[in-house]
Scaffold this active site. Structure first.
Site, PDB file in Angstrom:
ATOM      1  N   GLU A   1      -1.291  -8.563   4.977  1.00  0.00           N
ATOM      2  CA  GLU A   1      -1.216  -8.708   6.443  1.00  0.00           C
ATOM      3  C   GLU A   1      -2.588  -8.645   7.085  1.00  0.00           C
ATOM      4  OE1 GLU A   1      -0.707  -6.007   4.804  1.00  0.00           O
ATOM      5  OE2 GLU A   1      -1.262  -4.223   5.965  1.00  0.00           O
TER       6      GLU A   1
ATOM      7  N   CYS B   1       0.836  -1.208   0.000  1.00  0.00           N
ATOM      8  CA  CYS B   1       0.000   0.000   0.000  1.00  0.00           C
ATOM      9  C   CYS B   1       0.877   1.267   0.000  1.00  0.00           C
ATOM     10  CB  CYS B   1      -0.971  -0.030   1.181  1.00  0.00           C
ATOM     11  SG  CYS B   1      -2.310   1.161   0.996  1.00  0.00           S
TER      12      CYS B   1
ATOM     13  N   HIS C   1      -3.626  -5.519   0.926  1.00  0.00           N
ATOM     14  CA  HIS C   1      -2.978  -5.746   2.213  1.00  0.00           C
ATOM     15  C   HIS C   1      -2.954  -7.234   2.589  1.00  0.00           C
ATOM     16  CE1 HIS C   1      -2.602  -1.596   3.775  1.00  0.00           C
ATOM     17  NE2 HIS C   1      -3.654  -1.345   3.017  1.00  0.00           N
TER      18      HIS C   1
END
Lengths: 783, 249
Positions: free
Chosen positions: B213, B94, B211
């Site tokens: 994560e 990002c 993302h």
């Protein structure tokens, strides 16, 4: 002399009041007289900075005078709303998991024995009315700092917003006010940019619209944080240093707290725009980074106390911390955005992103280095004393000297209240054979309609803790609560929900009780239990007896609700004086109480969402339906009013919620949705399009609390304490056994056919394709 | 244990979940502030991999990631160049991706810090958007540490400036270098050719807007309550691949 002497000692009463009004001090004549008395005794006049300090400290915003006031009512005196109702429930419940309530910047409750949850909700109404982007954004920034102010890390941002109707005619707009749509868009952008940039997920909230908010919008910003229990400290000591961290100080936000206590006017934009703060979320993020490092650096935090520098600025933050100590403050050391500020302006400026820490002298170097390594300015501006004297210096010259005892001896005020229950009007409704069009109108009404446009602009997943998200199922239906998993190595979770219904405000007791019930059932619907509550009042001018009377009614409900559900209040806030004055006419907002509920879920993997899961499953309703259409969306879309506002049978509600929690814990519930605005009709439709599955239900099976003659009332009544629950055929028997002794019934089943079909007393009253219901629901707030 | 540096800067805000994902993938992550690197208190040469996580570095003032990009390029250029040329892995997620592109480390057709080949502009919708998207890996892509991601993945995006823009010439070169690693199945932001993630020609620097994560276990999926749950989320394999590759250094 840098400070100006203000003549009070010889001032007449009229002059005192003029001083209060012209100086935006918002002090009453009694308060001004008390100040005069004090200075006459001292044999001198106050300096400007002293007078400002007193005004800040005694403001409604800082001390909640009204909630502590003695109130005269026709039935006798009430000593304090806070002590008699709100805090009383908490005290009587005396739950051991309430670690610190109504004391700190935020309420603190136990999470798992090792960690604690900190929670706070604030309003930021008047700044938002003048500058929606800056006002709403700094509302978030302020409430985040409240949670940081107990040493917790913010993990959730919540926002409940109230505006005038989106289609309000421009030519009817009172002068000096912004159009509701502009306020709405600006507020959402402000909240978005503050939360997203700070990296705090905004994952719970609501938006509601009503004519009453045209001149005075409401913004409730909330924050939930997590912290190790042992890292909580509040013990400032004499000789501890005063450390100011974060942003520089400017002229923004001067008189914010005193401005909060006056009615808005068409000239507010010109006279008070200096009262609106300017936000910078990255500045606050580095404060947070530094603060958490200072908290965790040693065996104990490197500070002995920390607090937010918010309303009232340094005067309030340092003043509060120095309450029992006194302090020397060197205002010339405060880093400024630009030169030219007078000492009193530095002292009360509400420039954002600043916090105050008390630092034991031995940690001086280390803590400064920690903040500076994070890119955060950190400046020592003074030290605490032991003699309760608050002495303000500028370039070594004393510009103000106050006695903490006098300063914090807030004058008690008296209020008068009266209350008359409004007469019930029987609403006029046409007889209807089909209710599909009404259902779609309610789904499309702005309060019920999809808020996806808002939610997707908020980063609701940053930090990776959001387990149950606000948009649910394949059709992004409206979730009842948000479930967070605060720790990476534990499945234990926090459930956060809210409740309010200002359409019921003509009956403030039931309005407040309904708000509590709604917050509770939203929480329970997702699997929450051991619930704590936060109260946030936005009210009109409490100097008016009938407004005060309504406040007593709502406070009474807070006590009853908290006791009934065994759910204590842990923090709260009030914003009074929400009125707009125009051409001598005063428009007050509808009395608005927002309740935030915080529950625990032992394992987030057992959380329940509201989307229908599987064709063939049964649909149950829990709770009784009454003829309660007062303030309902059904009456609203039919252009009529009247009826009974929903009440709560606390005993039955608590019992059925406990049983439902047990059914969930046994794995018997496939989906669950609370029944609120738009009643059964809306709840079932939302569950349908969220799950991409149809439903057929029969209104004749719905358990009623009283005789109801027509199908429309059963379908759209907004009775409290009700849930729609989906249960698989396999689990039906067990579910019924667990729910035994409560009002509940099987009312239908989930269908493969993508339609919502409702059968009434004389045949089918609704037969609507999911796609057309979803279109109605999704088309209102979409730009 | 594989030592991975997770870079922090004023406004980084996805560092904890990124470190958590690395830990789950078997690495030993260390959160290091850029100020500590600049003061020489830490050195990137001591780490086997570098991740620039999401956030709003320096408030995304000027444009997203650009100030951090300039810090990387002008204040730690030599160290980073050495790191890249050694073949050590860098991943930008990002805001980290935005910084890699704007510091000319991606796509870096002619090598690190030579010229800006691409940018990330405002979404075509004009606003920040948080939603889940399907991505599919491009066949035979160059990224060295994502070779094990063979199937499509489902991940959230959360950005306002994620529209990947390049000219036709550059696209041609990127294609021939196999630099396009992931494409969106449904384009959420108007990116050219649905590009979601790219690597440098050598395949050791990679960045993307989604993302990973935020999807390391099955209960982070937006509709996990609807059926069979895979314990592991689609995002974890990104970190596992990264750590496995970093372990060679």
């Amino acid at each position: 002399m840098i400070a100006k002497e203000i003549n009070i000692v010889d001032a007449t009463d009229e002059e005192l009041m003029e001083l209060s009004k012209k100086g935006l001090l918002s002090l009453t004549l009694d308060e001004m007289k008390k100040i005069r008395e004090y200075y006459v005794r001292m044999g001198r006049n106050p300096t400007d900075i002293e007078l400002e300090t007193i005004a800040q400290t005694w403001s409604e915003h800082c001390v909640h005078k009204t909630f502590k006031a003695t109130i005269k009512t026709p039935k006798g005196e009430i000593e304090s709303l806070f002590k008699s109702f709100i805090f009383k429930a908490t005290e009587e419940l005396n739950h051991p998991w309430c670690l610190s309530v109504f004391k700190d910047n935020a309420g603190i409750i136990d999470f798992d024995g090792k960690y604690a949850i900190a929670a706070k909700v604030e309003t930021h109404n008047h700044p938002t009315a003048l500058d929606p982007y800056g006002g709403a954004g700094t509302g978030s920034g302020g409430v985040f700092r409240d949670v940081m102010g107990v040493g917790a890390k913010p993990i959730l941002s919540t926002d409940v917003l109230f505006f005038g109707p989106l289609d309000y005619p421009y030519d009817k707009l009172p002068p000096g006010t912004m159009h509701p749509k502009r306020l709405f868009k600006g507020s959402v952008a402000g909240i978005r940019d503050y939360g997203n940039r700070m990296g705090i997920p905004t994952a719970n909230g609501a938006v509601a619209f009503d004519d009453g908010y045209v001149g005075n919008p409401l913004v409730y910003a909330g924050c939930i944080g997590i912290m190790p229990i042992e890292r909580y400290v509040y013990n400032p000591k004499p000789k501890d240093l005063i450390l100011l961290v974060g942003g520089k100080t400017g002229r923004d936000g001067i008189h914010g707290v005193t401005f909060a206590s006056v009615e808005l006017e068409d000239s507010s934009e010109e006279t008070s725009s200096g009262a609106v703060q300017i936000g910078n979320p990255i500045k606050e993020k580095v404060v947070l980074d530094g603060l958490l490092k200072a908290r965790d650096a040693g065996s104990r935090p490197l500070y002995s106390a920390v607090t937010d520098c918010g309303g009232g600025g340094l005067s309030s933050a340092v003043g509060e911390m120095a309450k029992n100590l006194g302090a020397n403050v060197h205002l010339d050391r405060v880093p400024l955005k630009y030169s030219g500020l007078k000492p009193w302006e530095i002292w009360i400026s509400e420039s954002q992103e600043r916090m105050i820490l008390a630092v034991p002298p031995e940690n001086k170097e280390r803590i400064k280095e920690i903040f500076e390594n994070e890119g955060c300015e950190a400046t020592f501006i003074g030290e605490f004393r032991a003699d309760k004297r608050l002495i303000l210096y500028y370039d070594e010259e004393i510009v103000g000297e106050l006695d903490a005892g006098f300063l914090h001896d807030t004058p008690a005020i008296a209020r008068t209240a009266k209350w008359k229950k409004p007469k019930e009007v029987i609403p006029k409704l046409p007889r209807k054979k089909k209710l599909g069009e009404d259902l779609k109108k309610i789904l499309a009404s702005p309060n019920v309609a999809s808020k996806e446009w808002v939610i997707r602009q908020y980063d609701h997943e940053v930090q990776g803790r959001t387990i149950v998200k606000p948009l649910q199922g394949v059709g992004f239906g409206p979730g009842d609560a948000t479930v967070l998993k605060p720790l990476y190595d534990s499945w234990r979770g926090i459930v956060v929900s809210n409740g309010f219904n200002s359409k019921y405000s003509e009956d403030p007791y039931n309005m407040a009780l309904s708000a509590i019930d709604e917050a509770m059932r939203n929480n329970v619907a997702c699997g929450g239990r051991r619930i704590a509550l936060l109260d946030n009042f936005s009210w009109g001018n409490p100097e008016k007896p009938e407004v005060m009377g309504a406040l007593i009614e709502a406070s009474r409900a807070c006590y009853d609700g908290a006791k009934g559900f065994s759910a204590p209040f842990i923090s709260g806030k009030d914003s009074l004086h929400n009125e707009y004055v125009y051409k001598g006419k005063t428009i007050s907002i509808p009395h608005t109480l927002v309740i935030t509920a915080i529950g625990i879920i032992p394992d987030v993997r057992t959380a329940i969402t509201m989307d229908l899961k599987k064709a063939g499953n049964y649909i149950y309703i829990v709770g009784k339906t009454y003829d309660e259409l007062g303030g309902s969306h059904y009456l609203m879309v039919n252009g009529t009013k009247g009826g009974k506002v929903p009440t709560v049978n606390l005993k039955e509600a608590k019992k059925s919620m406990d049983a439902l929690t047990e059914a969930m814990d046994r794995g018997l519930v496939a989906s669950c949705h609370d029944c609120s605005e738009g009643g059964i009709g809306v709840a079932v439709s939302e569950m349908g399009f969220a799950g991409g599955l149809g439903a057929k239900i029969n209104l004749k099976k719905v358990p009623l609390g009283e005789r109801i003659k027509t199908d429309d009332k059963i379908l759209f009544s907004e009775s409290n304490s009700r849930f729609i629950v989906e249960v698989s055929k396999k689990n039906a028997k067990d579910f019924e056994a667990v729910m035994g002794g409560n009002s509940f019934a099987k009312i239908g089943e989930v269908t493969k056919q993508k339609k919502v079909v409702v059968r009434g007393s004389k045949g089918v009253v609704v037969s609507e394709a999911l796609s057309s219901l979803k279109r109605a629901w999704g088309g209102t707030i979409k730009w | 244990m594989v030592k991975v540096l997770v870079l922090r800067v004023e406004g980084t805000n996805c560092e904890l979940e990124t470190a958590n994902a690395l830990r789950l993938a078997g690495a030993e992550p260390e959160l290091v502030h850029i100020n500590a690197l600049m003061k020489g208190q830490k050195g990137i040469e001591d780490y086997q991999g570098l991740i620039i996580p999401g956030g709003f570095s320096h408030g995304d003032d000027i444009s997203a990631g650009v100030i951090l990009a300039n810090q990387i390029k002008y204040l730690m250029g030599n160290e980073v160049r050495a790191f890249v040329e050694e073949g050590k892995p860098i991943m930008g997620i990002c805001n980290g991706f935005q910084a890699l592109v704007k510091s000319w480390l991606l796509p870096a057709i002619d090598g690190p810090f030579i010229k800006q080949d691409a940018t990330l502009a405002f979404n075509d919708s004009g606003v920040f958007k948080d939603e889940w998207v399907h991505l599919k890996p491009v066949k035979n892509h160059a990224c060295k540490f994502l070779q094990d991601v063979k199937k499509g993945v489902y991940l959230p995006i959360a950005h306002a400036e994620g529209r990947f823009i390049v000219d036709k010439e550059t696209i041609k070169e990127m294609n021939s270098n196999k630099q396009i690693v992931f494409k969106y199945v449904e384009n959420p932001n108007g990116s050219v050719e649905n590009i979601a993630g790219v690597s440098n020609p050598e395949g050791n620097v990679f960045g993307m807007m989604p993302h990973p994560e935020r999807f390391v276990h099955g209960w982070m999926h937006p509709s996990w309550t609807r059926g069979k749950i895979n314990e592991e989320g689609d995002g974890l394999q990104f970190f596992r691949g990264f750590v496995k590759y970093a372990s060679k250094f």
